[in-house]
Design an enzyme around this catalytic site. Structure first.
Site, PDB file in Angstrom:
ATOM      1  N   ALA A  16      27.833  20.335   6.336  1.00 45.91           N
ATOM      2  CA  ALA A  16      27.978  19.908   4.618  1.00 45.91           C
ATOM      3  C   ALA A  16      29.264  20.362   4.193  1.00 45.91           C
ATOM      4  CB  ALA A  16      26.481  20.352   3.840  1.00 45.91           C
ATOM      5  N   ILE A  43      27.863  34.671   7.203  1.00 49.02           N
ATOM      6  CA  ILE A  43      26.746  34.304   7.117  1.00 49.02           C
ATOM      7  C   ILE A  43      26.958  32.856   8.021  1.00 49.02           C
ATOM      8  CG2 ILE A  43      25.113  33.156   5.539  1.00 49.02           C
ATOM      9  CD1 ILE A  43      25.898  34.817   3.562  1.00 49.02           C
ATOM     10  N   GLU A  50      22.937  17.971  15.612  1.00 47.63           N
ATOM     11  CA  GLU A  50      24.303  17.368  17.121  1.00 47.63           C
ATOM     12  C   GLU A  50      23.917  15.660  17.288  1.00 47.63           C
ATOM     13  OE1 GLU A  50      22.208  19.760  19.691  1.00 47.63           O
ATOM     14  OE2 GLU A  50      23.995  21.315  19.920  1.00 47.63           O
ATOM     15  N   ALA A  51      22.901  15.237  16.350  1.00 51.30           N
ATOM     16  CA  ALA A  51      23.052  14.019  17.026  1.00 51.30           C
ATOM     17  C   ALA A  51      22.853  13.208  15.279  1.00 51.30           C
ATOM     18  CB  ALA A  51      21.052  13.077  17.337  1.00 51.30           C
ATOM     19  N   LYS A  79      25.340   6.882  21.019  1.00 49.38           N
ATOM     20  CA  LYS A  79      23.834   7.336  20.984  1.00 49.38           C
ATOM     21  C   LYS A  79      23.971   5.934  20.942  1.00 49.38           C
ATOM     22  CE  LYS A  79      20.249   9.061  17.572  1.00 49.38           C
ATOM     23  NZ  LYS A  79      19.716   9.409  16.659  1.00 49.38           N
TER      24      LYS A  79
END
Ligand SMILES: Cc1cc2nc3c(=O)[nH]c(=O)nc-3n(C[C@H](O)[C@H](O)[C@H](O)COP(=O)(O)OP(=O)(O)OC[C@H]3O[C@@H](n4cnc5c(N)ncnc54)[C@H](O)[C@@H]3O)c2cc1C
Length: 501
Positions: A16, A43, A50-51, A79
């Site tokens: 992100a 951290i 992954e998709a 995909k």
């Protein structure tokens, strides 16, 4: 006073954080706004995302990143959708594919025709009308031809990738465009009198002030929760899975061009083919299965993990506000819906696009912030309802599944189900992520059948409709026959960089 945002601080360097850095660097290039990203190697990132779903290609287009280059750098594969195994009962499977589904007839979407065909005694099959499903079953890949009407015209695909490599790729991209990176631990934040965040407090006491803060600190939500106490809406009653065990296994010989989501006794298992490895995980309810048993189940189904298994704990839900004062939370800091439909990374993109549509000045107009939250919350809640739908019609017999079948539904989902059962209609809400068609696939796959269908489809001549459909089916079969294997398509894209289609 100059009201323009002069400085942005991003907290977190997971998927992100670097997605946010890349988008903001691209859009604000040529301005005086500075962007600083702070992350701490102490951290770890979650890094198992992954998709994705097809809008990932819009994200690449916005950044002017070549799809082939991106896939090569992230061990990416294609995909075409998700195959759901054993969800209604063990032994059954269904698809949620991307792209066009059958032709529209007299301007009625094909899924309405589907119900009429069934009522007339036909036995239509998804794989005959969805090119993505037929290709997926055959382990092959084809690309949109941009020619409108036929099965190839509406082809869409998404990507699988190694999320750690994505963050690395976007870091290079962002740093090349002037984003400054600080390797520091953030201990907290100082607030101004009006409750806005003034500065991040770094280890050693140094401060990093900014006008706008993007909280990408993961489940912790260091700013949105730690500093601003925004609050969290817990959705465990609707989505009780609260853990996942994840790890990599060896690469499949011909990696399938789809994500597999297989129901398990206390949750479900994913299998995501990458170019170098296969990503696996079991998402489960800790009230129904222990960690050791979940890991044993995963290894029994997926094979021995090559990597140390990672146990991830989470609570499905969302922050009460995604944007609070001068803090915008993205990624896991904003909330989490289990990854059954690969929505998390998409919501980072969606949050960023909406942030661009609502880009603030130093006045931080309250109505602007409220509108951002309203739009994103509606999108998020509709996605939650869509995920809940995957569980409810099950006939599986384990305690976890029996509870799901009898659990209370979010009110809007209950209304949708009633409408569908009575009329075959699915509300069309253009701002929602999942279209009517997506809902149809899951409803049909889970055996939810309407008692009636759209009366307007009765106006079409059935024999003509059947004739048109046989042409579509033939075309689907021809395309599949001529298509390269997924592996060959991956080699092709690695050798010849293809633009984001
Ligand atoms: C089991 C599971 C499976 C998933 N599968 C998918 C999927 O298939 N598809 C999909 O789209 N999404 C998936 N996701 C979600 C996806 O992993 C995340 O949305 C995505 O990786 C974004 O994570 P993040 O960057 O928000 O958080 P993180 O990866 O947790 O990153 C947090 C960052 O913040 C930094 N940080 C935190 N606190 C501090 C501090 N005090 N000081 C300095 N730095 C700090 C960390 O160092 C790190 O860099 C999955 C999630 C889980 C849990």
């Amino acid at each position: 006073m100059d009201r323009a945002i002069g400085s942005i601080a991003i907290l977190g360097g997971g998927t992100a954080g670097w997605m946010a850095a890349a988008v903001l660097a691209q859009v604000l290039r040529g301005t005086k706004t500075t962007i600083t990203l702070v992350e701490s190697a102490e951290i770890p990132t979650v890094g198992v995302g992954e998709a994705t779903i097809p809008p990932i290609l819009d994200f690449l287009r916005l950044l002017e990143i070549d799809q082939g280059q991106f896939m090569a750098a992230t061990e990416g594969s294609f995909k075409l959708g998700i195959r759901f195994d054993d969800w209604r009962v063990v032994g059954e499977r269904y698809w949620h594919p991307f792209g066009t589904f059958g032709p529209s007839v007299d301007r009625r979407p094909f899924h309405h025709i589907w119900h009429r065909l069934r009522a007339a005694g036909d036995d239509p099959r998804v794989e005959a009308y969805s090119l993505a499903t037929a290709l997926g079953d055959a382990g092959r890949m084809a690309f949109a031809d941009g020619q409108g009407q036929g099965p190839l015209g509406g082809m869409r695909h998404a990507l699988h990738f190694d999320a750690g490599l994505v963050a690395k790729f976007l870091r290079t991209y962002s740093e090349q465009r002037g984003v400054r990176r600080l390797e520091r631990r953030v201990e907290g934040a100082t607030l101004k009198d009006d409750g806005f965040v003034e500065a991040l407090v770094l280890d050693g006491g140094e401060r990093l002030a900014a006008d706008l803060f993007i909280d990408c600190s993961g489940f912790r939500g260091v700013l949105i929760e730690g500093a601003l106490k925004t609050g969290y809406e817990d959705w465990s009653d609707f989505l009780p899975c609260d853990r996942a065990v994840a790890g990599l296994t060896v690469r499949d010989a011909n990696p399938p061009p789809f994500t597999q989501a297989a129901a398990r006794p206390a949750g479900w298992r994913w299998r995501i083919p990458l170019r170098h490895r296969t990503g696996n995980g079991y998402v489960y309810s800790s009230a129904h299965v222990g960690d050791d048993e979940a890991l044993a189940d995963l290894e029994r189904e997926a094979g021995k993990l090559l990597t140390e298994p990672r146990i991830l704990k989470f609570t499905g839900g969302r922050r009460r506000a995604f944007w609070n004062r001068n803090v915008v939370a993205l990624g896991l800091a904003s909330g989490f819906i289990e990854p059954l439909e690969s929505t998390s990374i998409h919501f980072v993109t969606s949050g960023l696009m909406k942030l661009l549509d609502h880009f603030p000045d130093k006045g931080f107009d309250a109505a602007n912030i409220a509108d951002y939250n309203k739009a994103l919350i509606a999108e998020y809640e509709a996605a939650r309802d869509f995920i809940v739908l995957h569980y409810q019609p099950t006939r599986r017999d384990e305690p976890f599944w029996r509870e799901r079948a009898h659990a209370a539904l979010p009110p809007d989902l209950a209304d949708r189900l009633a409408l569908y059962r009575g009329t075959g209609r699915i509300p069309h809400r253009p701002t929602e992520l999942f279209t009517e068609l997506s809902w149809f696939y899951v409803l049909e796959g889970m055996g939810v059948r309407p008692v009636a269908h759209d009366p307007l489809v009765e106006l079409s001549d059935l024999s003509q409709v059947r004739e048109g459909l046989s042409g579509w089916r033939r075309r689907v079969a021809e395309i599949v026959q001529a298509a390269p294997s997924h592996d060959a398509a991956l080699d092709m894209i690695a050798g010849r960089a293809r633009p984001a289609a």
